[in-house]
Design an enzyme around this catalytic site. Structure first.
Site, PDB file in Angstrom:
ATOM      1  N   SER A  73       5.757   7.275 -32.944  1.00 53.02           N
ATOM      2  CA  SER A  73       6.592   5.970 -32.798  1.00 53.02           C
ATOM      3  C   SER A  73       5.483   4.831 -32.729  1.00 53.02           C
ATOM      4  O   SER A  73       4.433   4.983 -32.279  1.00 53.02           O
ATOM      5  CB  SER A  73       7.148   6.059 -31.529  1.00 53.02           C
ATOM      6  OG  SER A  73       7.947   4.766 -31.288  1.00 53.02           O
ATOM      7  N   TYR A 114       8.346   7.534 -21.951  1.00 58.80           N
ATOM      8  CA  TYR A 114       8.449   7.844 -23.674  1.00 58.80           C
ATOM      9  C   TYR A 114       7.181   7.478 -24.225  1.00 58.80           C
ATOM     10  O   TYR A 114       7.005   8.214 -25.280  1.00 58.80           O
ATOM     11  CB  TYR A 114       9.826   6.876 -24.021  1.00 58.80           C
ATOM     12  CG  TYR A 114      10.019   7.146 -25.679  1.00 58.80           C
ATOM     13  CD1 TYR A 114      10.479   8.141 -26.135  1.00 58.80           C
ATOM     14  CD2 TYR A 114       9.687   5.885 -26.477  1.00 58.80           C
ATOM     15  CE1 TYR A 114      10.709   8.297 -27.694  1.00 58.80           C
ATOM     16  CE2 TYR A 114       9.990   6.097 -27.865  1.00 58.80           C
ATOM     17  CZ  TYR A 114      10.406   7.182 -28.399  1.00 58.80           C
ATOM     18  OH  TYR A 114      10.564   7.317 -29.783  1.00 58.80           O
TER      19      TYR A 114
HETATM   20  P1  NDP Z   1      18.650  10.705 -33.240  1.00 57.20           P
HETATM   21  O1  NDP Z   1      18.969  10.681 -31.795  1.00 57.20           O
HETATM   22  O2  NDP Z   1      19.469  10.089 -34.283  1.00 57.20           O
HETATM   23  O3  NDP Z   1      18.358  12.109 -33.745  1.00 57.20           O
HETATM   24  C1  NDP Z   1      17.194  13.121 -32.695  1.00 57.20           C
HETATM   25  C2  NDP Z   1      17.395  14.394 -33.195  1.00 57.20           C
HETATM   26  O4  NDP Z   1      16.392  15.366 -32.459  1.00 57.20           O
HETATM   27  C3  NDP Z   1      18.825  15.122 -33.333  1.00 57.20           C
HETATM   28  O5  NDP Z   1      18.896  15.682 -34.678  1.00 57.20           O
HETATM   29  C4  NDP Z   1      18.610  15.923 -32.123  1.00 57.20           C
HETATM   30  O6  NDP Z   1      19.470  17.239 -32.327  1.00 57.20           O
HETATM   31  C5  NDP Z   1      17.243  16.344 -31.924  1.00 57.20           C
HETATM   32  N1  NDP Z   1      16.990  16.962 -30.687  1.00 57.20           N
HETATM   33  C6  NDP Z   1      16.751  16.117 -29.496  1.00 57.20           C
HETATM   34  N2  NDP Z   1      16.486  16.901 -28.491  1.00 57.20           N
HETATM   35  C7  NDP Z   1      16.269  18.189 -28.876  1.00 57.20           C
HETATM   36  C8  NDP Z   1      16.092  19.280 -28.333  1.00 57.20           C
HETATM   37  N3  NDP Z   1      15.923  19.526 -26.972  1.00 57.20           N
HETATM   38  N4  NDP Z   1      16.181  20.488 -29.312  1.00 57.20           N
HETATM   39  C9  NDP Z   1      16.313  20.310 -30.574  1.00 57.20           C
HETATM   40  N5  NDP Z   1      16.678  19.204 -31.179  1.00 57.20           N
HETATM   41  C10 NDP Z   1      16.622  18.071 -30.432  1.00 57.20           C
HETATM   42  O7  NDP Z   1      17.056   9.904 -33.228  1.00 57.20           O
HETATM   43  P2  NDP Z   1      16.121   9.445 -34.475  1.00 57.20           P
HETATM   44  O8  NDP Z   1      16.393  10.153 -35.797  1.00 57.20           O
HETATM   45  O9  NDP Z   1      16.202   8.145 -34.340  1.00 57.20           O
HETATM   46  O10 NDP Z   1      14.785  10.145 -33.662  1.00 57.20           O
HETATM   47  C11 NDP Z   1      14.023  11.150 -34.287  1.00 57.20           C
HETATM   48  C12 NDP Z   1      12.716  11.085 -33.762  1.00 57.20           C
HETATM   49  O11 NDP Z   1      12.069   9.951 -34.245  1.00 57.20           O
HETATM   50  C13 NDP Z   1      12.612  11.168 -32.559  1.00 57.20           C
HETATM   51  O12 NDP Z   1      11.270  11.826 -32.203  1.00 57.20           O
HETATM   52  C14 NDP Z   1      12.499   9.941 -31.909  1.00 57.20           C
HETATM   53  O13 NDP Z   1      11.533   9.657 -30.798  1.00 57.20           O
HETATM   54  C15 NDP Z   1      11.486   9.041 -33.095  1.00 57.20           C
HETATM   55  N6  NDP Z   1      11.640   7.494 -33.174  1.00 57.20           N
HETATM   56  C16 NDP Z   1      12.652   7.107 -33.367  1.00 57.20           C
HETATM   57  C17 NDP Z   1      12.807   5.716 -33.610  1.00 57.20           C
HETATM   58  C18 NDP Z   1      14.008   5.004 -33.675  1.00 57.20           C
HETATM   59  O14 NDP Z   1      13.864   3.472 -33.376  1.00 57.20           O
HETATM   60  N7  NDP Z   1      15.189   5.649 -34.026  1.00 57.20           N
HETATM   61  C19 NDP Z   1      11.634   4.840 -33.826  1.00 57.20           C
HETATM   62  C20 NDP Z   1      10.546   5.618 -33.653  1.00 57.20           C
HETATM   63  C21 NDP Z   1      10.303   7.176 -33.419  1.00 57.20           C
HETATM   64  P3  NDP Z   1      20.589  17.902 -31.182  1.00 57.20           P
HETATM   65  O15 NDP Z   1      21.120  16.643 -30.319  1.00 57.20           O
HETATM   66  O16 NDP Z   1      21.481  18.367 -32.143  1.00 57.20           O
HETATM   67  O17 NDP Z   1      19.634  18.976 -30.773  1.00 57.20           O
HETATM   68  C1  8X3 Z   2      11.586   4.333 -30.902  1.00 58.50           C
HETATM   69  C2  8X3 Z   2      11.296   2.992 -31.091  1.00 58.50           C
HETATM   70  O1  8X3 Z   2      10.826   0.718 -29.694  1.00 58.50           O
HETATM   71  O2  8X3 Z   2      12.266   2.534 -28.542  1.00 58.50           O
HETATM   72  O3  8X3 Z   2      10.365   5.083 -30.858  1.00 58.50           O
HETATM   73  O4  8X3 Z   2       9.938   2.660 -28.834  1.00 58.50           O
HETATM   74  S1  8X3 Z   2      10.981   2.148 -29.534  1.00 58.50           S
END
Ligand code: NDP
Ligand code: 8X3
Length: 252
Positions: free
Chosen positions: A140, A153
């Site tokens: 991130s 985080y």
């Molecule tokens: P979403 O919430 O849309 O998706 C998150 C996914 O992670 C879901 O499929 C969820 O599946 C899975 N997940 C969460 N906890 C668990 C667990 N304990 N076991 C298995 N699966 C898990 O978020 P994003 O797609 O945005 O996030 C994906 C990644 O990108 C994360 O690592 C996030 O930190 C990172 N990120 C996101 C950003 C943003 O602004 N959106 C920016 C930068 C990084 P389920 O709940 O079905 O288990």
């Molecule tokens: C997710 C984006 O800006 O909340 O990693 O860190 S931010």
């Protein structure tokens, strides 16, 4: 032979969009997550649409035994994984350190750091045996700058950044690629989860500018995963044009 990608967290956001992108390009998929119905629906939809094979695996990446056991006992044909996309993760809360919830901290550390370690530990032996492999860790912009309320985080993503660098050094001798992709703000379910269903707070994160979409990030992941064998993107930061880094977003 079709290539195989293992995507953690494929029930939503980047993981789901990546499943669609790679399937549309003819890859077979192993998709994981905790929400079984979403996973099996996605598998059915993509199998029908793109005539690819999909193995859905339901587990919580925080469950060390389940994660290691399930992944290390994959059917032989599914062990020929080309790319591991370590994407499952979350943020919980934006409270300052002194009022933040310790349970939230535990969940973020157990998911973003330990969960990713367990998955990698189970898959790397296949990469070594197959003499090929590529780990793509979704970090991130929070791995690059700490922002107010981001405390644990940001720490979890900075740890994942360090783990990515360490994996690249340790796995160099095997020719395994290791990439960190660090997205900025992207509109997925991320903020709904972070604010525990408070839609108003979640929507406010993306007001006044055009954030990244899950598809923007999936296309970038696909680009990194399909470069020639001798080329590896080590560290890629992607933000929307309105964002400079974790601290500066030009909101109208
Ligand atoms: P979403 O919430 O849309 O998706 C998150 C996914 O992670 C879901 O499929 C969820 O599946 C899975 N997940 C969460 N906890 C668990 C667990 N304990 N076991 C298995 N699966 C898990 O978020 P994003 O797609 O945005 O996030 C994906 C990644 O990108 C994360 O690592 C996030 O930190 C990172 N990120 C996101 C950003 C943003 O602004 N959106 C920016 C930068 C990084 P389920 O709940 O079905 O288990
Ligand atoms: C997710 C984006 O800006 O909340 O990693 O860190 S931010």
């Amino acid at each position: 032979m079709k290539k195989i990608i293992l995507i953690t967290g494929a029930t939503s956001g980047f993981g789901k969009a990546s499943a669609e992108k790679f399937a549309s390009e003819g890859w077979n998929l192993i998709i994981t997550g905790r929400r079984e119905e979403r996973l099996t629906d996605l598998a059915k939809k993509l199998t029908k649409k793109y005539a690819v094979e999909i193995l859905p695996l339901v587990f919580d990446v925080r469950d060390r035994d389940a994660t290691i056991t399930l992944l290390s006992k994959l059917p032989a044909k599914w062990t020929k994984i080309d790319v591991l996309l370590n994407n499952a993760g979350l943020a919980l809360g934006t409270e300052p350190f002194e009022s933040a919830d310790i349970d939230n901290w535990d969940t973020m550390i157990n998911t973003n750091i330990k969960g990713t370690l367990y998955v990698s530990k189970a898959v790397i032996p296949f990469f070594i045996k197959n003499k090929k492999g590529h780990i793509i860790n979704i970090t991130s912009t929070a791995a690059k700058n700490v922002y107010p309320g981001g405390n644990v985080y940001c720490a979890s993503k900075q740890a994942l950044d360090a783990i990515t660098q360490a994996q690249r050094i340790d796995l160099l001798q095997y020719g395994i690629k290791v990439t960190s992709i660090a997205p900025g703000a992207a509109e997925t379910e991320f903020s709904d989860i972070r604010f525990k269903g408070d839609k108003k707070k979640a929507d406010a994160v993306y007001k006044g500018y055009q954030p990244l979409s899950a598809e923007d990030v999936a296309n970038t992941i696909f680009y990194c995963a399909t470069l020639p064998k001798h080329v590896c993107i080590n560290d890629l930061v992607i933000t929307c044009t309105a964002q400079a880094n974790s601290l500066f977003i030009n909101k109208k």
